[in-house]
Design a protein around this motif. Structure first.
Motif, mmCIF file in Angstrom:
data_model
loop_
_atom_site.group_PDB
_atom_site.id
_atom_site.type_symbol
_atom_site.label_atom_id
_atom_site.label_comp_id
_atom_site.label_asym_id
_atom_site.label_seq_id
_atom_site.Cartn_x
_atom_site.Cartn_y
_atom_site.Cartn_z
ATOM 1 N N LEU A 44 0.831 -1.203 0.000
ATOM 2 C CA LEU A 44 0.000 0.000 0.000
ATOM 3 C C LEU A 44 0.867 1.256 0.000
ATOM 4 O O LEU A 44 0.560 2.229 -0.701
ATOM 5 C CB LEU A 44 -0.927 -0.013 1.221
ATOM 6 N N GLY A 45 1.962 1.250 0.745
ATOM 7 C CA GLY A 45 2.833 2.409 0.790
ATOM 8 C C GLY A 45 3.398 2.749 -0.578
ATOM 9 O O GLY A 45 3.483 3.938 -0.942
ATOM 10 N N GLU A 46 3.793 1.741 -1.352
ATOM 11 C CA GLU A 46 4.298 1.990 -2.702
ATOM 12 C C GLU A 46 3.218 2.591 -3.582
ATOM 13 O O GLU A 46 3.477 3.513 -4.369
ATOM 14 C CB GLU A 46 4.784 0.685 -3.326
ATOM 15 N N ARG A 47 2.018 2.067 -3.469
ATOM 16 C CA ARG A 47 0.913 2.580 -4.286
ATOM 17 C C ARG A 47 0.607 4.038 -3.948
ATOM 18 O O ARG A 47 0.374 4.854 -4.841
ATOM 19 C CB ARG A 47 -0.333 1.722 -4.088
ATOM 20 N N LEU A 48 0.591 4.372 -2.666
ATOM 21 C CA LEU A 48 0.321 5.750 -2.266
ATOM 22 C C LEU A 48 1.423 6.682 -2.765
ATOM 23 O O LEU A 48 1.149 7.813 -3.197
ATOM 24 C CB LEU A 48 0.195 5.843 -0.748
ATOM 25 N N PHE A 49 2.673 6.217 -2.706
ATOM 26 C CA PHE A 49 3.757 7.072 -3.191
ATOM 27 C C PHE A 49 3.638 7.280 -4.694
ATOM 28 O O PHE A 49 3.888 8.382 -5.198
ATOM 29 C CB PHE A 49 5.116 6.472 -2.829
ATOM 30 N N ALA A 50 3.248 6.244 -5.435
ATOM 31 C CA ALA A 50 3.049 6.397 -6.876
ATOM 32 C C ALA A 50 1.951 7.417 -7.152
ATOM 33 O O ALA A 50 2.076 8.260 -8.062
ATOM 34 C CB ALA A 50 2.707 5.047 -7.504
ATOM 35 N N LEU A 51 0.867 7.371 -6.386
ATOM 36 C CA LEU A 51 -0.190 8.373 -6.537
ATOM 37 C C LEU A 51 0.350 9.767 -6.263
ATOM 38 O O LEU A 51 0.069 10.733 -6.996
ATOM 39 C CB LEU A 51 -1.340 8.078 -5.574
ATOM 40 N N MET A 52 1.130 9.902 -5.193
ATOM 41 C CA MET A 52 1.657 11.202 -4.797
ATOM 42 C C MET A 52 2.521 11.809 -5.884
ATOM 43 O O MET A 52 2.534 13.028 -6.096
ATOM 44 C CB MET A 52 2.449 11.040 -3.494
ATOM 45 N N MET A 53 3.247 10.980 -6.609
ATOM 46 C CA MET A 53 4.198 11.486 -7.589
ATOM 47 C C MET A 53 3.660 11.513 -9.026
ATOM 48 O O MET A 53 4.107 12.331 -9.835
ATOM 49 C CB MET A 53 5.475 10.639 -7.557
ATOM 50 N N LEU A 54 2.704 10.649 -9.354
ATOM 51 C CA LEU A 54 2.289 10.506 -10.749
ATOM 52 C C LEU A 54 0.849 10.896 -11.022
ATOM 53 O O LEU A 54 0.474 11.116 -12.178
ATOM 54 C CB LEU A 54 2.492 9.055 -11.213
ATOM 55 N N ALA A 55 0.006 10.977 -9.984
ATOM 56 C CA ALA A 55 -1.419 11.212 -10.220
ATOM 57 C C ALA A 55 -1.704 12.685 -10.484
ATOM 58 O O ALA A 55 -0.949 13.575 -10.086
ATOM 59 C CB ALA A 55 -2.233 10.726 -9.023
ATOM 60 N N ASP A 56 -2.817 12.925 -11.159
ATOM 61 C CA ASP A 56 -3.335 14.272 -11.362
ATOM 62 C C ASP A 56 -4.854 14.190 -11.333
ATOM 63 O O ASP A 56 -5.414 13.207 -10.824
ATOM 64 C CB ASP A 56 -2.800 14.886 -12.661
ATOM 65 N N ASP A 57 -5.542 15.189 -11.858
ATOM 66 C CA ASP A 57 -7.003 15.208 -11.762
ATOM 67 C C ASP A 57 -7.651 14.005 -12.432
ATOM 68 O O ASP A 57 -8.767 13.616 -12.072
ATOM 69 C CB ASP A 57 -7.547 16.499 -12.381
ATOM 70 N N ARG A 58 -6.961 13.364 -13.379
ATOM 71 C CA ARG A 58 -7.546 12.199 -14.041
ATOM 72 C C ARG A 58 -7.707 11.019 -13.084
ATOM 73 O O ARG A 58 -8.520 10.123 -13.335
ATOM 74 C CB ARG A 58 -6.675 11.805 -15.238
ATOM 75 N N ALA A 59 -6.938 11.012 -12.005
ATOM 76 C CA ALA A 59 -7.048 9.920 -11.032
ATOM 77 C C ALA A 59 -8.246 10.091 -10.109
ATOM 78 O O ALA A 59 -8.567 9.172 -9.357
ATOM 79 C CB ALA A 59 -5.764 9.823 -10.203
ATOM 80 N N GLY A 77 -22.316 13.574 1.321
ATOM 81 C CA GLY A 77 -23.020 12.360 0.919
ATOM 82 C C GLY A 77 -23.587 12.398 -0.487
ATOM 83 O O GLY A 77 -24.317 11.479 -0.874
ATOM 84 N N THR A 78 -23.244 13.411 -1.274
ATOM 85 C CA THR A 78 -23.756 13.554 -2.635
ATOM 86 C C THR A 78 -22.585 13.617 -3.616
ATOM 87 O O THR A 78 -21.602 14.309 -3.363
ATOM 88 C CB THR A 78 -24.597 14.827 -2.764
ATOM 89 N N ARG A 79 -22.712 12.899 -4.714
ATOM 90 C CA ARG A 79 -21.689 12.954 -5.752
ATOM 91 C C ARG A 79 -21.719 14.335 -6.394
ATOM 92 O O ARG A 79 -22.719 14.750 -6.978
ATOM 93 C CB ARG A 79 -21.938 11.870 -6.796
ATOM 94 N N ARG A 80 -20.597 15.060 -6.294
ATOM 95 C CA ARG A 80 -20.520 16.413 -6.846
ATOM 96 C C ARG A 80 -19.647 16.506 -8.086
ATOM 97 O O ARG A 80 -19.671 17.510 -8.780
ATOM 98 C CB ARG A 80 -19.977 17.369 -5.775
ATOM 99 N N HIS A 81 -18.850 15.498 -8.326
ATOM 100 C CA HIS A 81 -18.025 15.452 -9.551
ATOM 101 C C HIS A 81 -17.874 14.009 -9.964
ATOM 102 O O HIS A 81 -17.659 13.122 -9.139
ATOM 103 C CB HIS A 81 -16.642 16.049 -9.301
ATOM 104 N N GLN A 82 -17.968 13.787 -11.264
ATOM 105 C CA GLN A 82 -17.701 12.464 -11.830
ATOM 106 C C GLN A 82 -16.888 12.662 -13.094
ATOM 107 O O GLN A 82 -17.283 13.425 -13.986
ATOM 108 C CB GLN A 82 -19.021 11.735 -12.158
ATOM 109 N N ARG A 83 -15.722 12.019 -13.150
ATOM 110 C CA ARG A 83 -14.838 12.193 -14.298
ATOM 111 C C ARG A 83 -15.539 11.780 -15.579
ATOM 112 O O ARG A 83 -16.147 10.721 -15.654
ATOM 113 C CB ARG A 83 -13.585 11.357 -14.099
#
Length: 443
Positions: free
Chosen positions: A413-428, A436-442
């Protein structure tokens, strides 16, 4: 996904996914301290009336589900609490990525001309809506926000937040000198703030933050009056800037020669307390950090802005050693991205330059429960826990080809979180939920 009560209103929402939430600071180690997080590989998030009704392993909770319910299946996705941004200027959205200057030049060349446009209510309304669209798109559900000096800029912002049932803190900028005449508010600034507090503070999920821009643009009389607002209502917040740039420090020393240091200017006006956020805090000594810690104030660490303006490198270890609270913030428009992922990536890079590497555990704790606690909002948000407001993000770790390739190689899990921290953007950010209400859906 939903069951109905006898009057036909929606009551229960059930989401099956991997769930992650922090209970407390995980520490600086490579592994989180025992008990500091809740993680369910196959979990169920059960919502009722805008709050978390139950959370746990799907197999355990499945037996308790209503017979007529439908569970929405998000397996393969990761649900975390909504991201929190402790320092951002909504009125500077349209000057993000303007060619770099250092702080004082940036204010005069870009910021002040842009903020003059907010005298027009229609413009303020348009930018408020666009800003909130962007916040939700990047997974931010709560922010502490600067408006312009125009009270209408805050009416527009709070109205847009209330329509979306968002938990937001914001305030009208106070400044009565050293700015264009069109932005000065010396005759009306405090009265306008009092009116905005009466109209918006505590309404729905909204809170008011008393907002002197920074010491150079406020006289001592205005800072004292701002402190008076805080003394009259201990539930208010306060936000301003502190020790961002060496030229700024020199200017403050010239303007306030009777104060021993920059922080003392604010202390002398009663602006330093447990609900006070000071953006940047780069050029502090340990005595000032200790005073901030003793009063329970926090520094908003704005790494992408600090790098963009060449302001300096925030010292996280000095903050921790002195007990000074700090939070993570985008500082748009000098910051380069509204995304919490981008803020953590820049914070990691600053840490590397300081010999203070930031773990993913620390990063995501800070972006959620850590920021909520520093803002005195952890009673409401920051965790996926029973009774908390249902503000969360649904993350897609295969949102981009590169992120998917890297995540496929991760074994922890730690590796996955670090990958998110370094590689993710709004597309993730597949979805963003608030109250309790969906306010954004990609897409």
């Amino acid at each position: 996904m939903t069951t109905l009560s006898q009057d036909g209103t929606s009551r229960d929402t059930l989401l099956r996914a991997e769930l992650l939430s922090f209970n407390r600071d995980p520490g600086e180690g490579d592994m989180p301290s025992p008990g500091s997080l809740e993680h369910y590989e196959d979990g169920l998030l059960w919502l009722r009336d805008g709050r978390v009704h139950a959370i746990g392993d799907y197999a355990t909770l499945a037996a308790e589900l209503p017979a007529d319910c439908r569970v929405e299946d998000y397996r393969g996705k990761l649900i975390m609490p909504g991201f929190i941004d402790t320092h951002v200027h909504y009125v500077q959205l349209d000057i993000i990525a303007s060619y770099g200057r250092q702080l004082l030049d940036w204010l005069n060349e870009y910021t002040f001309p842009e903020e003059c446009r907010f005298a027009e209510q229609a413009h303020a309304q348009s930018i408020a809506e666009a800003f909130l669209d962007e916040q939700l798109r990047v997974g931010t559900t709560t922010a502490q926000v600067f408006g312009s000096s125009h009270p209408g800029s805050m009416d527009a912002f709070f109205s847009a937040c209330r329509a979306r049932d968002l938990r937001m803190i914001a305030g009208k900028v106070l400044m009565d000198r050293h700015a264009p005449d069109a932005l000065l508010d010396g005759a009306t600034g405090i009265a306008d703030s009092e009116r905005l507090i009466a109209d918006w503070h505590g309404k729905g999920r909204l809170g008011y933050s008393v907002t002197p821009r920074f010491a150079p643009t406020s006289t001592r009389a205005q800072l004292d009056a701002a402190g008076g607002l805080l003394r009259n209502d201990a539930t208010l917040w306060m936000q301003t800037h502190l020790a961002e740039n060496p030229g700024e420090l020199d200017w403050v020393a010239e303007l306030y020669p009777g104060s021993p240091d920059y922080l003392a200017v604010y202390e002398e006006s009663g602006l330093v307390g447990p609900r006070s956020t000071f953006a940047h805090g780069i050029h502090l000594d340990n005595a000032m950090r200790t005073r901030l810690a003793e009063r329970g104030a926090n520094i908003a660490f704005c790494p992408s802005s600090n790098l963009f303006l060449g302001s300096g490198l925030f010292d996280r270890h000095a903050a921790r050693e002195t007990g000074m609270a700090f939070t993570y913030a985008s500082d748009i428009g000098a910051g380069t991205d509204l995304s919490g992922f981008a803020t953590l990536k820049a914070a990691y890079q600053v840490g590397q330059l300081k010999g203070q590497p930031l773990t993913a555990w620390q990063g995501f704790y800070g972006l959620t429960l850590g920021n909520a606690s520093a803002l005195s909002l952890d009673e409401h948000i920051g965790r996926l826990a029973v009774g908390k407001e249902a503000d969360f993000v649904i993350l897609d770790e295969s949102a981009t080809p590169l992120l998917a390739r890297r995540t496929a190689r991760c074994t922890t899990l730690g590796e996955r979180l670090f990958a998110l921290m370094m590689l993710a953007d709004d597309r993730a950010v597949a979805e963003t939920w608030a109250g309790g209400t969906r306010r954004h859906q990609r897409g």
